[in-house]
Scaffold this active site. Structure first.
Site, PDB file in Angstrom:
ATOM      1  N   THR A  46      -6.688  40.678   5.890  1.00 65.15           N
ATOM      2  CA  THR A  46      -5.298  39.806   5.052  1.00 65.15           C
ATOM      3  C   THR A  46      -5.596  39.305   4.041  1.00 65.15           C
ATOM      4  O   THR A  46      -4.555  39.540   3.350  1.00 65.15           O
ATOM      5  CB  THR A  46      -5.579  38.701   6.348  1.00 65.15           C
ATOM      6  OG1 THR A  46      -5.428  39.084   7.529  1.00 65.15           O
ATOM      7  CG2 THR A  46      -4.805  37.053   5.683  1.00 65.15           C
ATOM      8  N   ASP A 127     -11.043  39.797  11.180  1.00 62.29           N
ATOM      9  CA  ASP A 127     -11.261  39.875  12.542  1.00 62.29           C
ATOM     10  C   ASP A 127     -12.553  40.789  13.167  1.00 62.29           C
ATOM     11  O   ASP A 127     -13.269  40.098  14.191  1.00 62.29           O
ATOM     12  CB  ASP A 127      -9.897  40.528  13.334  1.00 62.29           C
ATOM     13  CG  ASP A 127      -8.830  39.625  13.647  1.00 62.29           C
ATOM     14  OD1 ASP A 127      -8.860  38.454  12.833  1.00 62.29           O
ATOM     15  OD2 ASP A 127      -7.988  40.109  13.587  1.00 62.29           O
TER      16      ASP A 127
HETATM   17  N1  ASP Z   1      -5.894  41.214  11.507  1.00 61.60           N
HETATM   18  C1  ASP Z   1      -6.218  40.882  10.103  1.00 61.60           C
HETATM   19  C2  ASP Z   1      -7.450  41.805   9.961  1.00 61.60           C
HETATM   20  O1  ASP Z   1      -9.024  41.656  10.929  1.00 61.60           O
HETATM   21  C3  ASP Z   1      -7.022  39.016  10.131  1.00 61.60           C
HETATM   22  C4  ASP Z   1      -7.675  38.946   8.605  1.00 61.60           C
HETATM   23  O2  ASP Z   1      -7.933  39.729   8.167  1.00 61.60           O
HETATM   24  O3  ASP Z   1      -8.367  37.744   8.577  1.00 61.60           O
HETATM   25  O4  ASP Z   1      -7.805  42.683   9.540  1.00 61.60           O
END
Ligand code: ASP
Length: 362
Positions: A46, A127
């Site tokens: 993210t 994650d």
């Molecule tokens: N789905 C994303 C990831 O883990 C969530 C994040 O980075 O906050 O890459």
């Protein structure tokens, strides 16, 4: 912003990785005026996410913004370190793979051995950050700082948290105090140990905590302070190395009304190990416990952890580990216990006595 690595002699060159074992006093002193050379390895997440609007913090694509743009968003980095950027991957960390773990760990170990780099920062998705961090904590061979960071809001969001997290991570990696502390996670001004840190919120910018033990320290406005040290061995002091082979280890869960179907399917699929995310103090529904006991008789390593989120699992507490041949995960959550079990099996450990010693050590 991507400043090329300086060819000037590095004041830290005389310090080989073995010179600063965990627990040793910091002995790396940069020449006055020479900024530490930090490699930023981007993997996606993210922090590199982009959405159609600045108010969208949940429906976005992770890992689409390149590392150069992430660095350009933080001009203050030029006052903290000389940055060498590498795009290792561009993944949503929910899709983290064992192959990417191998690539990342091997690259970091190359940088640990290089005279050109003083520390490493890894941008990652939140994650599976805690799993990657613990894997690196156990397999990086060097005492230079290795710091993971991430963001809860995409780079395109109003009040994105990625830029400050990145600046803080580089600040920690560039600090003398971070040497020999194992792999660290800098997030929302706090510095956590890779062993302890877990994601505890699906949305809050204060998404990472170290349950029971708390953060190692904090970083704010360029100041880095550690308040405690990690006691368990890590990095140079482990027996683990990254290889190309990963023993198959999966996680099973215990809950009301669960059947033994999942565990039996894993054993039939040929897994080498199963971590069970038990209830409470690693207690296991009778049907699953019987399936796991049967798995042990077929040579499968079984580790009891808890789905609770904090605390620890006592050996011979909620299940008779000695008689069933189980191992207790102690204070590792199921995901970190899986990382350790994979590394232990890959290192040739077998049997619940040897495996329990490893879980009691790391
Ligand atoms: N789905 C994303 C990831 O883990 C969530 C994040 O980075 O906050 O890459």
């Amino acid at each position: 912003m991507n400043t090329p690595t300086s060819s000037a002699p590095n004041p830290r060159d005389s310090q080989g990785p073995a010179a600063a074992a965990p627990g040793a006093p910091a002995t790396h002193t940069p020449a006055s005026g020479a900024l530490p050379r930090i490699a930023v390895l981007a993997t996606g997440g993210t922090i590199a996410g982009s959405a159609a609007s600045v108010t969208n913090t949940s429906g976005y694509r992770a890992g689409v913004v390149g590392v150069e743009r992430l660095l350009e968003a933080v001009p203050a980095l030029s006052g903290v370190a000389q940055i060498q950027a590498e795009q290792i991957a561009s993944v949503d960390s929910k899709d983290m793979s064992l192959a990417l773990w191998t690539t990342l760990a091997q690259r970091i170990n190359e940088l640990m051995a290089s005279d050109e780099i003083d520390g490493v920062v890894i941008t990652h998705g939140t994650d599976t950050l805690e799993e990657t961090a613990y894997l690196l904590h156990l397999t990086v061979k060097g005492s230079k700082p290795v710091v993971l960071t991430a963001a809860m809001r995409p780079a395109s969001a109003l009040s994105a948290d990625g830029p400050l997290n990145l600046l803080n991570a580089v600040t920690v990696a560039a600090s003398e105090a971070a040497h020999g502390q194992g792999v660290l996670v800098a997030f929302n001004n706090r510095i956590h140990s890779a062993r302890d840190v877990v994601k505890t919120s699906t949305y809050a910018v204060d998404a990472f905590q170290s349950p029971e033990v708390g953060a190692l320290g904090w970083v704010q406005d360029g100041r880095v302070e550690f308040q405690r040290k990690v006691l368990r061995p890590h990095t140079l002091d482990t027996e683990f190395v990254i290889g190309a082979q990963w023993p198959a280890v999966e996680i099973a869960v215990s809950y009301a009304g669960v059947s033994r179907v999942s565990v039996d399917a894993l054993v039939a699929a040929g897994v080498r190990g199963i971590v069970v995310a038990g209830t409470g103090n690693g207690s296991i529904h009778a049907s699953v416990q019987q399936a796991l006991a049967d798995a042990v008789t077929q040579g499968v390593a079984v580790v009891r952890s808890s789905r609770v989120g904090s605390g620890h699992v006592m050996r011979n507490g909620a299940a008779p580990d000695d008689t069933l041949g189980f191992v207790s995960a102690g204070s590792l959550n199921p995901y970190k216990a899986r990382v350790l079990l994979m590394l232990a099996l890959a290192a040739g450990a077998s049997g619940n006595v040897a495996l329990q010693k490893i879980f009691d050590t790391y």
